[in-house]
Design a protein around this motif. Structure first.
Motif, PDB file in Angstrom:
ATOM      1  N   VAL A 148       0.489   4.839   7.035  1.00 57.99           N
ATOM      2  CA  VAL A 148       0.812   3.848   6.007  1.00 57.99           C
ATOM      3  C   VAL A 148       2.303   3.883   5.664  1.00 57.99           C
ATOM      4  O   VAL A 148       2.965   2.841   5.568  1.00 57.99           O
ATOM      5  N   PHE A 149       2.852   5.077   5.479  1.00 62.17           N
ATOM      6  CA  PHE A 149       4.260   5.199   5.084  1.00 62.17           C
ATOM      7  C   PHE A 149       5.211   4.831   6.220  1.00 62.17           C
ATOM      8  O   PHE A 149       6.267   4.251   5.995  1.00 62.17           O
ATOM      9  N   LYS A 150       4.833   5.178   7.437  1.00 63.80           N
ATOM     10  CA  LYS A 150       5.702   4.886   8.583  1.00 63.80           C
ATOM     11  C   LYS A 150       5.748   3.387   8.866  1.00 63.80           C
ATOM     12  O   LYS A 150       6.717   2.897   9.454  1.00 63.80           O
ATOM     13  N   ASN A 151       4.717   2.661   8.470  1.00 67.04           N
ATOM     14  CA  ASN A 151       4.677   1.220   8.695  1.00 67.04           C
ATOM     15  C   ASN A 151       5.188   0.418   7.507  1.00 67.04           C
ATOM     16  O   ASN A 151       4.950  -0.793   7.420  1.00 67.04           O
ATOM     17  N   ASP A 152       5.875   1.085   6.596  1.00 68.77           N
ATOM     18  CA  ASP A 152       6.505   0.375   5.481  1.00 68.77           C
ATOM     19  C   ASP A 152       7.629  -0.497   6.049  1.00 68.77           C
ATOM     20  O   ASP A 152       8.484   0.002   6.779  1.00 68.77           O
ATOM     21  N   PRO A 153       7.638  -1.803   5.737  1.00 65.65           N
ATOM     22  CA  PRO A 153       8.688  -2.680   6.283  1.00 65.65           C
ATOM     23  C   PRO A 153      10.089  -2.370   5.769  1.00 65.65           C
ATOM     24  O   PRO A 153      11.071  -2.794   6.364  1.00 65.65           O
TER      25      PRO A 153
ATOM     26  N   CYS B 221      12.258   7.651   6.123  1.00 69.32           N
ATOM     27  CA  CYS B 221      11.963   8.871   5.361  1.00 69.32           C
ATOM     28  C   CYS B 221      10.454   9.123   5.246  1.00 69.32           C
ATOM     29  O   CYS B 221      10.018   9.875   4.365  1.00 69.32           O
ATOM     30  N   ALA B 222       9.684   8.504   6.120  1.00 68.55           N
ATOM     31  CA  ALA B 222       8.223   8.607   6.033  1.00 68.55           C
ATOM     32  C   ALA B 222       7.732  10.050   6.140  1.00 68.55           C
ATOM     33  O   ALA B 222       6.770  10.439   5.475  1.00 68.55           O
ATOM     34  N   GLU B 223       8.397  10.854   6.963  1.00 69.13           N
ATOM     35  CA  GLU B 223       7.936  12.235   7.149  1.00 69.13           C
ATOM     36  C   GLU B 223       8.031  13.024   5.849  1.00 69.13           C
ATOM     37  O   GLU B 223       7.066  13.701   5.446  1.00 69.13           O
TER      38      GLU B 223
ATOM     39  N   ARG C 158       0.828  -1.211   0.000  1.00 68.13           N
ATOM     40  CA  ARG C 158       0.000   0.000   0.000  1.00 68.13           C
ATOM     41  C   ARG C 158       0.865   1.265   0.000  1.00 68.13           C
ATOM     42  O   ARG C 158       0.551   2.252  -0.670  1.00 68.13           O
ATOM     43  N   SER C 159       1.944   1.244   0.759  1.00 67.37           N
ATOM     44  CA  SER C 159       2.831   2.407   0.819  1.00 67.37           C
ATOM     45  C   SER C 159       3.351   2.779  -0.572  1.00 67.37           C
ATOM     46  O   SER C 159       3.296   3.946  -0.992  1.00 67.37           O
TER      47      SER C 159
END
Length: 470
Positions: free
Chosen positions: A307-312, A319-321, A150-151
């Protein structure tokens, strides 16, 4: 006047009765003070083997904005989510067994579909140049909660990643570097700006003493750098003007999904996530002076960052922020006029969107439209204002909201039209209850939308796309 016939597919028993929902929904849905909100938060599914949690709150400048607390979706394997504590032990065991058997069948069908979608998405994502049309088609059917798919897909759907995979590395490096500069320039305190100016001005020895005390010599302080300056170009004047907005952002960030440990609590993890949301919203407000910050933006930002912060992938997670900031800008570009108060009454403002929703309902179900707006005089603004401005983040639990966003972001024409169709479908799904209701009961129902099957909801919304009225 000849009344339009309701389309046959709307008369299906699937929509005419209260939609069957999983037992893990709180039965006291309309009670904002039920024990559910006080219970230990349960995490929504994560892309990989990780755990976090679920749900909550907003606001906005308009007087018709009605914040609400969505239900918390219990863990699928938690017996406490299936059985009401007041049920006797004997009947509890029977209910548990029946529910578990039903759930096994549902999960088998759901998991098979997820596996199929996952394989299709991974195949498409492995191509050197991704076919965006095909990706949108597959993603609109739902994105599995696994493997960080999803990310990556959301970043592609929002235009943050280009279809050509060979460009990903350079594009990401450029954007992340740009966001770092934004933070350095826009989140800096004026004192630090003044301190940096000192180093570039080449003071004489007499001024060096004051420099060591981080104080500019009086002769070196320009009018624009003085804390008491009221000039438009004064860095201190701008700082004090920004303070009020920053205080509002701080308040809203702290109450973003307070039932989710990911966003709320005293842990360093939650606080770092809050800090990231705060940074993004402040940078956005300063780069967009025409809009600045409007209450409720934090609720739209939250799903993206989650969603982005939980990317494995460790690099993506780190770099989610930065990634969230640019995707937030892209997403809001299609809705920014909804947040501009000066445009509320324009053809692109929020009231125009609400009018289009009203016309959509009239086109597809004139009987329901007439009952709502003519007979009971329920102004659609009373319930749809929040639906539209917050992209349905407050009407459903966090996990379901993310699944709805899979469909919203997949529309090649942009999420706005799909959003209106989903809102129209929400009305259609409870049409019999609405037709039987008066002004008060209708508002209560629509401002606290009941639990429903998201797949059914999206099916109805899809039928409205290009469906001719009868």
């Amino acid at each position: 006047m000849v009344k339009k016939k309701v389309p046959d597919w709307l008369n299906s028993s699937l929509w005419s009765s209260t939609t069957t929902t999983s037992s893990y929904y709180d039965t006291n849905h309309f009670d904002h003070h039920s024990s559910t909100s006080a219970s230990t938060p349960i995490d929504p599914p994560l892309p990989s083997a990780a755990t976090r949690d679920e749900q909550q709150h907003p606001p906005r400048h308009h007087h018709n904005y009605h914040p609400r607390k969505p239900d918390i979706k219990e863990d699928k394997h938690s017996k406490s989510s299936i059985v009401n504590d007041n049920i006797s032990n004997n009947s509890s065991n029977s209910i548990i067994n029946n529910k578990i058997e039903n759930r096994k069948a549902d999960n088998t069908e759901s998991s098979a579909e997820d596996i199929s979608n996952q394989a299709l998405l991974l195949t498409e994502l492995s191509r050197k140049v991704i076919n965006m049309g095909e990706l949108r088609r597959i993603a609109s059917q739902g994105i599995p909660d696994c493997a960080g798919i999803r990310s990556t897909v959301w970043k592609l759907l929002l235009g943050y990643l280009p279809p050509d995979r060979s460009l990903w590395s350079s594009e990401l490096a450029k954007k992340r570097s740009q966001y770092k500069r934004f933070k350095e320039e826009l989140l800096m305190n004026p004192s630090e700006i003044t301190r940096r100016l000192e180093k570039t001005m080449g003071f004489d020895n007499d001024d060096a003493k004051s420099e060591s005390r981080c104080v500019l010599a009086r002769s070196k302080i320009t009018h624009g750098e003085h804390p008491l300056s009221l000039g438009k170009s004064s860095i201190w004047n701008k700082f004090f003007q920004d303070s009020e907005i920053i205080e509002q952002i701080d308040r809203d960030v702290k109450r973003t999904h307070p039932d989710m440990h990911f966003f709320s609590g005293d842990s360093s993890f939650a606080k770092s996530n809050q800090e990231a949301l705060r940074n993004i919203l402040i940078v956005f407000a300063k780069l967009n002076p025409g809009i600045r910050y409007v209450q409720g933006m934090n609720e739209i930002l939250a799903p993206l960052f989650y969603v982005f912060k939980n990317d494995p992938d460790e690099e993506m997670e780190a770099c989610a922020e930065a990634d969230t900031f640019f995707c937030f800008v892209e997403l809001l570009s299609g809705f920014r006029d909804h947040f501009c108060q000066q445009l509320d009454n324009s053809v692109v403002g929020i009231r125009s969107a609400i009018t289009r929703l009203s016309h959509l309902l009239k086109e597809h179900d004139e009987e329901l439209w007439r009952h709502l707006e003519v007979t009971t005089k329920v102004n659609p603004q009373f319930y749809s204002f929040r639906w539209i401005t917050l992209l349905l983040t407050q009407e459903f639990n966090f996990t379901d909201s993310i699944h709805i966003w899979d469909t919203l972001l997949s529309d090649p024409e942009g999420p706005q039209e799909t959003l209106l169709r989903v809102c129209c479908a929400m009305l259609i799904l409870v049409r019999r209850r609405l037709l039987a209701g008066d002004f008060t009961s209708i508002l209560k129902l629509l401002q606290h939308y009941p639990p429903t099957s998201i797949s059914h909801l999206l099916y109805v919304a899809g039928k409205l796309h290009g469906q001719p009225s009868h």
